[in-house]
Design a protein around this motif. Structure first.
Motif, short mmCIF file in Angstrom:
data_model
loop_
_atom_site.label_atom_id
_atom_site.label_comp_id
_atom_site.label_asym_id
_atom_site.label_seq_id
_atom_site.Cartn_x
_atom_site.Cartn_y
_atom_site.Cartn_z
N ARG A 78 0.83 -1.20 0.00
CA ARG A 78 0.00 0.00 0.00
C ARG A 78 0.87 1.27 0.00
NH1 ARG A 78 -5.33 1.34 1.48
NH2 ARG A 78 -5.56 3.31 2.61
N LEU A 79 1.95 1.23 0.81
CA LEU A 79 2.84 2.40 0.86
C LEU A 79 3.52 2.63 -0.49
CD1 LEU A 79 4.57 1.85 4.34
CD2 LEU A 79 2.58 3.27 3.81
N LEU A 80 3.97 1.55 -1.11
CA LEU A 80 4.68 1.69 -2.38
C LEU A 80 3.74 2.13 -3.51
CD1 LEU A 80 7.03 -1.44 -2.16
CD2 LEU A 80 7.71 0.98 -1.99
N ARG A 81 2.51 1.63 -3.51
CA ARG A 81 1.55 2.04 -4.54
C ARG A 81 1.17 3.52 -4.36
NH1 ARG A 81 -0.51 -1.52 -8.02
NH2 ARG A 81 -0.16 -3.75 -7.68
N SER A 82 1.05 3.96 -3.12
CA SER A 82 0.78 5.37 -2.88
C SER A 82 1.95 6.22 -3.36
CB SER A 82 0.52 5.63 -1.39
OG SER A 82 -0.68 5.00 -0.98
N PHE A 83 3.16 5.75 -3.09
CA PHE A 83 4.35 6.46 -3.56
C PHE A 83 4.36 6.59 -5.09
CE2 PHE A 83 8.48 5.59 -5.56
CZ PHE A 83 9.12 6.79 -5.31
N LEU A 84 4.04 5.51 -5.79
CA LEU A 84 4.04 5.55 -7.25
C LEU A 84 2.98 6.52 -7.78
CD1 LEU A 84 4.56 1.80 -8.22
CD2 LEU A 84 6.15 3.69 -8.61
N GLN A 89 1.09 8.00 4.79
CA GLN A 89 1.71 6.84 4.14
C GLN A 89 3.09 7.20 3.61
OE1 GLN A 89 -1.14 5.59 1.20
NE2 GLN A 89 -2.75 5.32 2.73
N LEU A 90 3.20 8.38 3.01
CA LEU A 90 4.50 8.81 2.50
C LEU A 90 5.50 8.98 3.65
CD1 LEU A 90 6.41 9.82 0.31
CD2 LEU A 90 5.35 12.08 0.54
N ALA A 91 5.03 9.56 4.73
CA ALA A 91 5.91 9.77 5.89
C ALA A 91 6.39 8.44 6.44
CB ALA A 91 5.18 10.57 6.95
N ALA A 92 5.49 7.46 6.48
CA ALA A 92 5.87 6.15 7.01
C ALA A 92 6.91 5.50 6.11
CB ALA A 92 4.62 5.26 7.12
N LEU A 93 6.75 5.62 4.80
CA LEU A 93 7.72 5.02 3.87
C LEU A 93 9.07 5.72 3.97
CD1 LEU A 93 8.24 2.99 1.61
CD2 LEU A 93 7.41 4.69 -0.03
N LEU A 116 14.03 4.73 -6.19
CA LEU A 116 12.96 3.80 -5.78
C LEU A 116 11.94 3.63 -6.90
CD1 LEU A 116 11.58 2.10 -3.61
CD2 LEU A 116 10.44 4.18 -2.80
N ARG A 117 11.54 4.73 -7.54
CA ARG A 117 10.57 4.63 -8.64
C ARG A 117 11.09 3.74 -9.76
NH1 ARG A 117 10.18 9.65 -12.31
NH2 ARG A 117 12.23 8.73 -12.75
N ASP A 118 12.34 3.94 -10.15
CA ASP A 118 12.90 3.15 -11.24
C ASP A 118 12.96 1.67 -10.89
OD1 ASP A 118 13.22 5.51 -12.59
OD2 ASP A 118 15.38 5.72 -12.17
N ALA A 119 13.12 1.37 -9.61
CA ALA A 119 13.25 -0.02 -9.19
C ALA A 119 11.91 -0.75 -9.15
CB ALA A 119 13.93 -0.09 -7.82
N ILE A 120 10.84 -0.05 -8.79
CA ILE A 120 9.56 -0.75 -8.55
C ILE A 120 8.49 -0.47 -9.61
CG2 ILE A 120 10.00 -0.69 -6.07
CD1 ILE A 120 7.80 1.44 -5.85
#
Length: 297
Positions: free
Chosen positions: A6-12, A37-41, A66-70
């Motif tokens: 959930r954190l990574l999808r929000s980041f993307l 969520q961003l703060a937690a990541l 991170l974006r390029d990796a996921i």
């Protein structure tokens, strides 16, 4: 507790929109929730992922890494999930099929039996109606598929696919003369009292458009009701020849081939055009076509 996914999808989504508020809108969440969520990541990674700009946010070096990796793996996961859905569709819920009453006795059960066996969790809602009502139900979205006479379909909103042709016969309680039964009856030279569907039904319109002026002495909206009236001697009926012998035998009735005039109508399957249907709607549609192909001409 927020999951890593959930954190990574929000980041993307934030990286894609370059805005916390727009990301929240697309995720269906509040802006404060996405911010948390961003703060937690960022706390977990120990690095800031975005910096604020005049129009929103921009990726930091760590954020870009991170974006390029996921990004590609998540895109592959989403594409795979969509492909599975497109191929197999949902296996639960309700599908609605509207049909003219007559096909319930010699086509519909065979058409849906295999489908129900393969998808036992699907609730299949069957609605017997006139052809005009079938068309209206499918066009309005109240039915997913329809089976009707082609003469009732006159709208660009529906796709129409031929299934089979129906020849009509005369159903009577009288014992027919063997010679007449073999040669067929010319309805133009007879004086009959008819039992049939009400005005507006395709079969009724077919009889009237053929120039037959036999009076209708009784009307009913189901085949069983019509057959019961014929068995009581109220009159004869013009119905599809495909009605099974066992059904007519149950009421002690006989059928006569109609030699003249030619009374034939095409049965078609209809569905809405211009919209992507649920995959199982297309699967059920394929079951109708397959069952029609197995019918004797």
């Amino acid at each position: 507790m927020e999951t890593p996914d959930r954190l990574l999808r929000s980041f993307l989504r934030i990286a894609e929109t370059q805005s916390l508020s727009r990301a929240a809108d697309r995720l269906g969440q509040t802006q404060s929730g996405v911010s948390k969520q961003l703060a937690a990541l960022e706390a977990y990674l120990g690095k800031p992922l975005f910096v604020r700009t005049g129009r929103g946010v921009a990726l930091t070096e760590a954020g870009s890494k991170l974006r390029d990796a996921i990004e590609a793996p998540y895109r592959a996961i989403d594409l795979a999930a969509q492909s599975i859905r497109d191929t197999h569709g949902t296996t639960q819920g309700t599908l609605r099929i509207a049909f003219v009453h007559t096909v319930n006795y010699y086509f519909l059960a065979e058409a849906v039996a295999g489908f129900i066996g393969n998808y036992p969790a699907i609730n299949l809602s069957l609605m017997g109606r006139s052809s005009a009502d079938v068309v209206a139900l499918v066009e309005s979205g109240k039915a997913d598929l329809g089976v009707a006479y082609d003469t009732a379909v006159d709208t660009a909103a529906l796709e129409m696919h031929p299934l089979f042709e129906d020849d009509m016969c005369l159903v009577t309680s009288r014992q027919p003369d063997p010679a007449l039964a073999a040669a067929g009856i010319d309805l133009r030279g007879q004086i009959l009292r008819l039992v049939g569907f009400p005005r507006g039904y395709a079969l009724r319109r077919m009889v009237e458009s053929a120039g037959l002026e036999h009076p209708y002495v009784a009307e009913a909206e189901t085949v069983d009701a019509i057959l019961k009236l014929v068995a009581m001697g109220v009159g004869d009926s013009i119905l599809p020849s495909r009605l099974p012998d066992r059904l007519l035998n149950e009421y002690g009735l006989n059928r006569l081939k109609i030699e003249k005039p030619l009374l034939r109508r095409r049965i078609v399957a209809v569905k809405r055009s211009g919209r992507q249907a649920l995959p199982l709607v297309d699967t059920l549609f394929g079951s109708l076509l397959q069952a029609a192909g197995a019918l004797a001409p």
